[in-house]
Enzyme design. Structure first.
Site, short mmCIF file in Angstrom:
data_model
loop_
_atom_site.label_atom_id
_atom_site.label_comp_id
_atom_site.label_asym_id
_atom_site.label_seq_id
_atom_site.Cartn_x
_atom_site.Cartn_y
_atom_site.Cartn_z
N ASN A 113 -7.52 10.95 14.17
CA ASN A 113 -8.22 10.00 15.02
C ASN A 113 -9.63 9.72 14.53
OD1 ASN A 113 -9.17 8.40 17.03
ND2 ASN A 113 -8.78 9.80 18.69
N ASP A 114 -10.53 10.68 14.72
CA ASP A 114 -11.94 10.43 14.41
C ASP A 114 -12.17 9.99 12.96
OD1 ASP A 114 -12.59 11.07 16.98
OD2 ASP A 114 -12.95 13.18 16.53
N ILE A 115 -11.36 10.50 12.04
CA ILE A 115 -11.59 10.19 10.62
C ILE A 115 -11.24 8.76 10.27
CG2 ILE A 115 -11.34 12.57 9.84
CD1 ILE A 115 -8.48 11.84 8.94
N ALA A 167 -13.97 14.39 18.83
CA ALA A 167 -15.37 14.06 19.12
C ALA A 167 -15.53 13.50 20.53
CB ALA A 167 -15.90 13.07 18.09
#
Lengths: 102, 485
Positions: free
Chosen positions: B411-413, B452
């Site tokens: 997700n965050d990446i 995050a």
């Protein structure tokens, strides 16, 4: 007591480590961690001295020996486990290369 | 070393052994620069370790031959059995562990090095004369030795409890989310300061009680250090603990003036430090903010900052249809792939797609997963060709010319906010430019936020399709649809 020579060795080794590890391909970072974990158990050498070799001097079983025995046990799990794990991982990476070469 | 006079000419040979050890270990790390040469790295490491332990073993054997008495050699015999027992356990665990449990196994191994250093430092402390450290009058240690041994055991103790906490978090025994309470940083600083004071006091007084207190205080520091760190920051933590285990070994090397230990400790220490810095760069954060868990505080506020755009859901069948009609595909694996063990079905899927002439490649973000290189190992385990797996810099500019990007449990990446939104907690973090692909398939367990705690604007993008569910099951279903016809 650390002389200037031992400090020198330490600093140089840090530089060697820095340049060697910087070259390690990111794909192999996991095996890198596993093998550094295995080799950091080189402290088993001191544990062996504490556990066994020093006993020849005193000729008796001391507290130091027992502490050493425990450390030998912990470090040997790490050494064999660490190298075994690294081997498994590296075999995974090399296996496909062979297959591709065929 | 100290008993070397007994050996005579063999001693001259043993004299060179530390050099063999050091050279073997440096080369063992050096060959990891490419997968072609990496295989011999492990053998070099084993040779180095045998060379390191050989003098002690030889010593024990010669003594046994000389005395021929079991009772006089009781300890060496016990030591041999201890090695066999420990080695057996290590062998069994490392041989049978699932590759998905790799991060926690490494954390567990680090804890053992830490604890072993504590025991070794204690063994030296209780009998310094046996290790060739001269007694200096009233105090048993020269000042510098006292500093080194207290630092060595403190670092070892921090490594031990820190790794145990990391292990428990990775194993899911305790919650992986960041654990924080008011005044955390102040109380942590207080304990660290108290430990430093104790180390100074120990150097002056050499009191055994202080030595034990330093070790116990360091146990507490290790625990407090890792407990506030959340799951996705684990790559930093695991490599940091790797580094500590090296510094602990170097500390013992300094105490005993053992050059091989100093060099190996420095190698391992720098290696772990480099890995942590690579991981920090991968998250655009400093080591300090990672280990103090500062980011979480900001992000919990941003959770409410929802984007109310339109999300397109898509069934595995539709996803299979999109994939079949693509010409080029990039798969972006994340921790979700590891959790659902989807790497094997992904390999099956990519084999089928390749037979259809579709180009399938993999894009790896440095902090994907829970440890450095985590995704690479899992893909390698599934026999996915090494050449198809590319790092962020190698593949990021190719997303624009790619038909389908499949994000599996990451997700965050992939969050474009890292580039576009300066208020985002992950702003500045390098991301995979998944959004540039013609179609993005997001395989995800739920529409929840990533680690995050921030929404991913990618979900609302016009070319994004969300496929919700367990990664392995979804890919199995996609696989079925691609097999049809």
């Amino acid at each position: 007591m650390p002389t200037i020579e031992t400090l020198m060795i330490f600093i140089l080794a840090c530089f060697v480590g820095y340049y060697v590890v910087l070259k390690v391909t990111p794909a192999l970072h996991a095996p890198l961690m596993s093998i550094t974990n295995a080799i950091s158990s080189i402290i088993i050498v001191i544990a062996l001295d504490a556990a066994a070799v020093n006993s020849f001097q005193e000729n008796s079983v001391t507290l130091s020996s027992w502490l050493g025995i425990v450390a030998v046990f912990l470090a040997s799990i790490n050494i064999v486990g660490g190298f075994m794990l690294t081997r498994r991982m590296l075999l995974m990476f090399s296996f496909k290369r062979k297959k591709k070469g065929k | 070393m100290m008993l070397s006079f007994k050996f005579g000419c063999i001693d001259n040979v043993l004299f060179f052994f530390p050099i063999v050890v050091v050279v073997c270990f440096i080369l063992a790390l050096r060959v990891l620069s490419s997968a072609e040469t990496a295989k011999i790295g492990n053998r070099l490491g084993i040779v180095g370790m045998l060379a390191a332990t050989f003098p002690s073993v030889l010593h024990a054997i010669t003594n046994f031959v000389a005395t021929h008495s079991i009772s006089e050699n009781l300890l060496p015999i016990v030591a041999v059995f201890t090695i066999l027992l420990g080695g057996g356990i290590g062998f069994y665990v490392a041989k049978n562990i699932a590759m998905t449990s790799l991060p926690q196994l490494l954390a567990a191994f680090h804890s053992l090095v830490g604890l072993a250093s504590v025991f070794i430092a204690s063994a030296i402390f209780v009998a310094p004369q046996l290790f060739g450290i001269p007694e200096t009058g009233a105090t048993s240690f020269p000042v510098l030795n006292a500093i080194e041994i207290s630092l060595g055991s403190a670092i070892g103790a921090i490594t031990f409890t820190g790794s145990i906490v990391a292990f428990l978090k990775l194993q899911g025994v305790i919650t992986a989310s960041a654990f924080q309470y008011p005044g955390q940083r102040k109380s942590n600083m207080l304990i660290v300061l108290a430990t430093i004071v104790m180390i100074i006091a120990f150097v002056v007084t050499q009191s055994p009680m202080l030595f034990i207190s330093i070790i116990f205080a360091s146990f507490i520091i290790g625990y407090l250090l890792i407990i506030p760190v959340g799951g996705a920051d684990m790559p930093v933590v695991v490599s940091m603990l790797n580094s500590y285990s090296g510094w602990a070994a170097a500390g013992i090397g300094f105490t005993l003036e053992n050059n091989a230990l100093i060099v190996v400790g420095a190698l391992v220490g720098t290696s772990g430090a480099i890995l942590s810095s690579i991981m920090c760069k991968g998250m655009n954060r400093s080591l300090l903010t990672v280990i103090s868990g500062i980011q979480q505080k900001n992000s919990t506020m941003i959770v409410s900052n929802k984007n109310d755009g339109h999300i397109k859901l898509c069934s595995p069948e539709d996803a299979g249809f999109i994939i079949k009609n693509a010409e080029s595909i990039i798969i972006v694996p994340g921790y979700g792939m590891a959790v659902s063990q989807a790497q094997h079905v992904i390999r099956e899927l990519s084999n089928i797609l390749k037979l259809r002439g579709i180009v399938v490649r993999y894009a790896i973000h440095p902090v994907a997963g829970r440890m450095p290189g985590h995704m690479n190992v899992l893909l390698a385990e599934a026999n996915i060709p090494y050449e198809d797996v590319l790092e962020i810099d190698e593949i990021n500019h190719d997303f624009g010319s790619t038909d389908v990007a499949i994000v599996v449990g990451a997700n965050d990446i992939t969050n474009p906010a890292a580039k576009t939104d300066p208020t985002s907690p992950i702003y500045g973090m390098p991301i995979l430019d998944v959004s540039k692909a013609k179609t993005v398939l997001f395989i995800k367990r739920s529409l929840g936020f990533g680690y995050a705690g921030i929404g991913n604007s990618l979900f609302y993008q016009n070319n994004t399709m969300m496929v919700l569910g367990d990664a392995k099951k979804i890919i199995e279903e996609i696989l079925k649809t691609t097999k049809e016809e």
